[in-house]
Write an enzyme that holds these catalytic residues in place. Structure first.
Site, mmCIF file in Angstrom:
data_model
loop_
_atom_site.group_PDB
_atom_site.id
_atom_site.type_symbol
_atom_site.label_atom_id
_atom_site.label_comp_id
_atom_site.label_asym_id
_atom_site.label_seq_id
_atom_site.Cartn_x
_atom_site.Cartn_y
_atom_site.Cartn_z
ATOM 1 N N GLY A 18 0.821 -1.208 0.000
ATOM 2 C CA GLY A 18 0.000 0.000 0.000
ATOM 3 C C GLY A 18 0.850 1.250 0.000
ATOM 4 N N GLY A 20 1.012 5.377 1.543
ATOM 5 C CA GLY A 20 0.506 6.338 2.518
ATOM 6 C C GLY A 20 0.880 7.747 2.123
ATOM 7 N N GLY A 21 0.576 8.705 3.009
ATOM 8 C CA GLY A 21 0.869 10.097 2.716
ATOM 9 C C GLY A 21 2.355 10.376 2.624
ATOM 10 N N MET A 22 3.151 9.676 3.459
ATOM 11 C CA MET A 22 4.589 9.940 3.485
ATOM 12 C C MET A 22 5.420 8.684 3.245
ATOM 13 S SD MET A 22 5.175 12.654 6.556
ATOM 14 C CE MET A 22 5.032 11.367 7.781
ATOM 15 N N VAL A 25 4.455 0.940 1.812
ATOM 16 C CA VAL A 25 4.577 -0.290 2.591
ATOM 17 C C VAL A 25 4.724 -1.467 1.632
ATOM 18 C CG1 VAL A 25 3.539 -1.747 4.357
ATOM 19 C CG2 VAL A 25 3.149 0.721 4.409
ATOM 20 N N ASP A 134 -5.021 9.608 15.876
ATOM 21 C CA ASP A 134 -5.481 9.377 14.505
ATOM 22 C C ASP A 134 -6.132 8.000 14.392
ATOM 23 O OD1 ASP A 134 -5.947 10.022 11.871
ATOM 24 O OD2 ASP A 134 -3.998 9.330 11.157
#
Length: 680
Positions: A18, A20-22, A25, A134
């Site tokens: 996957g 993510g924003g930063m 993975v 979060d």
């Protein structure tokens, strides 16, 4: 990163999991430990960003502090060729967002199970003073067995840190953020509880409660709009379960659950019939409500417009001569002197006011944040803030470690005069409860009392001629000891009394069916195996006593099970018996002395009488291993009041070796691991 790339000579990339924003993975193989792992790698465009690198490192530090089966474990943290990466536990499954979509509607019992696992992980984080900030379904993983794992502690914080970035931008996902986070206030454990309430809402309804075209519109709804009713979506949802959502998502943090464990406990009983008629949860309005939306700004001591108009005669209105206001104009010098006097007075007042404020500020200080710190560290912080340590009270706690501060009075971050006494409440560790000797007492009464204290209570049955049905024969713990109810399980052997039953015809049953029937009517079957042409393999051939005979509950019933037709005489089983004598242990004196430690409502004399009679019996379990039996299951259970001889039947073929062991009152007292036909 391409498939087959070996990171740092150890982790071989299998594929992408996957983005993510930063970070991205990847699924990888640990070449040393031979296991699949998840590798989280900081993206190229963020590798020179100090804030992104700090958040990436913070996630590793936060997660490695936590030890909970429902939190994704961190195996390794490193940097190679400028690439920062985390190696994490690989969860073979999907995130909760997709799980809800794939499985909706989810049964209410499963909803409770999912939330209990999530609450367990969040409670562990809070116990270490870590606020996640979060929590959302995308950060909660569900494996193929329905096991929950929480991940992504990248923006978590210690309980004393600010909740905003340096640019004062809100951190977190807007659909799950608490009202106080949206307003830029400090996030607390109750902020995470709000997010848990939103997650529970989404599991029950399949959608989030608030949506909008912009993040601002969603934020306003979180702050001002009442939480929609889950029962409006599905009237079958119990009111008690909706109440958990409503209380967890109250706008004011003080109206929410104070701890995650409190929320989990309430949710755990939300399906109980005893709460079927529970009223809807409502928040009581404050006694003296204050409108925080409107603030009145103070006026300046002088109105600049008026002053300038008076000072400039050219800008004043001309009045006709002869009117009452037509007075001789004062000389310019007098007017100028008047304004100097007024200005001087105002300036003097401002100086006096500033002096008072400075003196007042210098005489006050702020109570430091000490919750969660060691007692000695808290005292040092209090003294460093020009305050004095007041009384120190100790209170048991399952959440706060021993010698760490639970709370302070006055509260943390409040302004007080220097030298004020700060009282502390310090954890004495988990609550420990003293248990007594309950032999001879009614099991149901003792069970209720101990469960009210927080213990888990288990029961095993055994027949008894001394005690009536329901009275305790034995306990697996020593009386007078103190235990933590949250972690201790107490087991009792309870009398089934002596009743008579009419034995059923067991012929043709399987062994499992015989065991099920025996448990239901409380008899003890012993099994033997024979060749038979009448019954197929695994079915009962005959029994003793015979069908329709009357026997005592708790009696032994011999059952012969078919091996099927006899095929070859060369593998014929050799049958033989082993006789053993089981020694009786008289516990009457020990039980009588323990009876003085009784904590029940019955008198000491009655407790002593029942205890001594109950302790005259030994509960014996016999385990046997031969061609037909396994040592892992009980071959025979019995109660003895004297030394008792028992005959153990063995059937062995070829080079088979038999075994047996005898357990009396929970302790193994006899064992033979080398039983053969020749030795007997």
């Amino acid at each position: 990163m391409n498939k087959g790339y070996v990171l740092n000579g150890r982790y071989e990339i299998i594929g992408r999991l996957g983005e993510g924003g930063m970070a991205d993975v990847y699924l990888a193989e640990d070449l040393i430990l031979k296991r699949k792992v998840a590798v989280k790698l900081l993206r190229l465009d963020f590798r020179d960003n100090p804030k992104a690198k700090k958040r990436f490192q913070h996630e590793a530090m936060a997660a490695t502090q936590l030890d909970n089966p429902h939190i994704v474990g961190i195996y390794d943290v490193d940097e190679v060729e400028g690439m920062q990466y985390l190696v994490m536990e690989f969860v073979d499954g999907e995130d909760l967002k997709k799980y809800i979509k794939d499985n909706f509607p989810i049964p209410y019992a499963e909803v409770v199970n999912i939330m209990e696992q999530i609450c367990s992980a969040v409670s562990e984080a809070h116990r270490h003073n870590i606020i996640h900030r979060d929590l959302k379904p995308q950060n909660i993983l569900v494996d193929k067995n329905g096991y929950i794992k929480i991940t992504d502690f990248g923006i978590s914080r210690a309980g004393t840190e600010d909740t905003m970035t340096q640019t004062r931008s809100i951190i977190g996902s807007i659909h799950y953020l608490s009202p106080e986070q949206i307003k830029g206030q400090m996030a607390t454990a109750r902020s995470d509880i709000y997010s848990l309430g939103i997650i529970l809402y989404e599991i029950l309804t399949g959608k989030v409660p608030f949506n909008g075209d912009t993040a601002v519109s969603i934020a306003i709804k979180h702050s001002q709009t009442p939480m929609p009713s889950v029962r409006d979506f599905d009237p079958r949802i119990p009111q008690a379960m909706e109440n958990v959502v409503l209380k967890a998502t109250a706008k004011n943090p003080d109206d929410r659950y104070q701890t995650v464990n409190e929320m989990a406990a309430d949710l755990n009983t939300s399906l109980d019939k005893s709460r079927a008629n529970e009223p809807k949860f409502t928040v009581q309005p404050p006694q003296n409500p204050v409108d925080e939306a409107t603030r009145v700004m103070p006026f300046s001591p002088l109105d600049d417009t008026t002053a300038s108009a008076d000072a400039n005669p050219a800008k004043r209105e001309e009045k006709p001569a002869g009117t009452s206001n037509d007075k001789p104009k004062p000389p310019k010098k007098k007017r100028r002197r008047r304004w100097w006097i007024i200005g001087g007075i105002v300036g003097l007042l401002l100086i006096i006011l500033a002096f008072i404020m400075i003196v007042s500020a210098n005489g006050k200080t702020t109570v430091p944040i000490v919750s969660g710190t060691l007692e000695t560290e808290a005292e040092a912080k209090i003294k460093a803030a020009n305050l004095t340590v007041g009384s120190v009270k100790y209170q048991s706690s399952d959440k706060i470690d021993r010698h760490r501060v639970i709370s302070s009075s006055p509260k943390e971050e409040t302004k007080v005069k220097k030298g004020t006494k700060v009282n502390l409440v310090v954890s004495s560790g988990p609550r420990r409860v003293r248990v007594g000797n309950y032999v001879g007492q009614e099991y149901d009464v003792v069970k209720q009392k101990l469960e009210d204290e927080g213990f888990t209570v288990h029961r095993r049955n055994a027949p008894s001629s001394s005690f009536g049905s329901g009275r305790i024969l034995q306990q697996d713990f020593e009386s007078g000891k103190r235990f933590n109810p949250a972690t201790k399980t107490l087991t009792f052997v309870v009398s089934t009394g002596v009743k008579r039953i009419t034995l059923k015809d067991l012929t043709g049953m399987t062994k499992a069916q015989v065991v099920s029937y025996s448990n239901k009517v409380e008899i003890n079957p012993t099994f033997d195996y024979v060749y038979s042409d009448d019954q197929p393999k695994g079915r009962v051939v005959r029994q003793s006593p015979n069908a329709n005979e009357s026997i005592q509950q708790g009696s032994n019933v011999a059952v012969w099970i078919s091996r099927g037709p006899k095929k070859d005489s060369s593998d014929e089983l050799k049958s033989f018996n082993v006789k053993i004598t089981i020694p009786y242990l008289d516990n009457s004196s020990a039980a009588s002395s323990d009876s003085t430690l009784n904590e029940s409502g019955i008198s000491s004399d009655a407790a002593s009488t029942d205890s001594s009679s109950g302790s005259n019996e030994n509960v014996v379990l016999i385990y046997l291993k031969d061609h037909d039996h396994s040592l892992s299951t009980v071959y025979k259970q019995m109660v003895i009041t004297k030394d008792t001889q028992v005959t153990l039947p063995f059937k062995l073929s070829g080079n088979e070796v038999g075994q047996y062991k005898v357990v009396r009152d929970g302790r193994t007292i006899m064992r033979d691991n080398n039983v053969t036909y020749d030795s007997h």
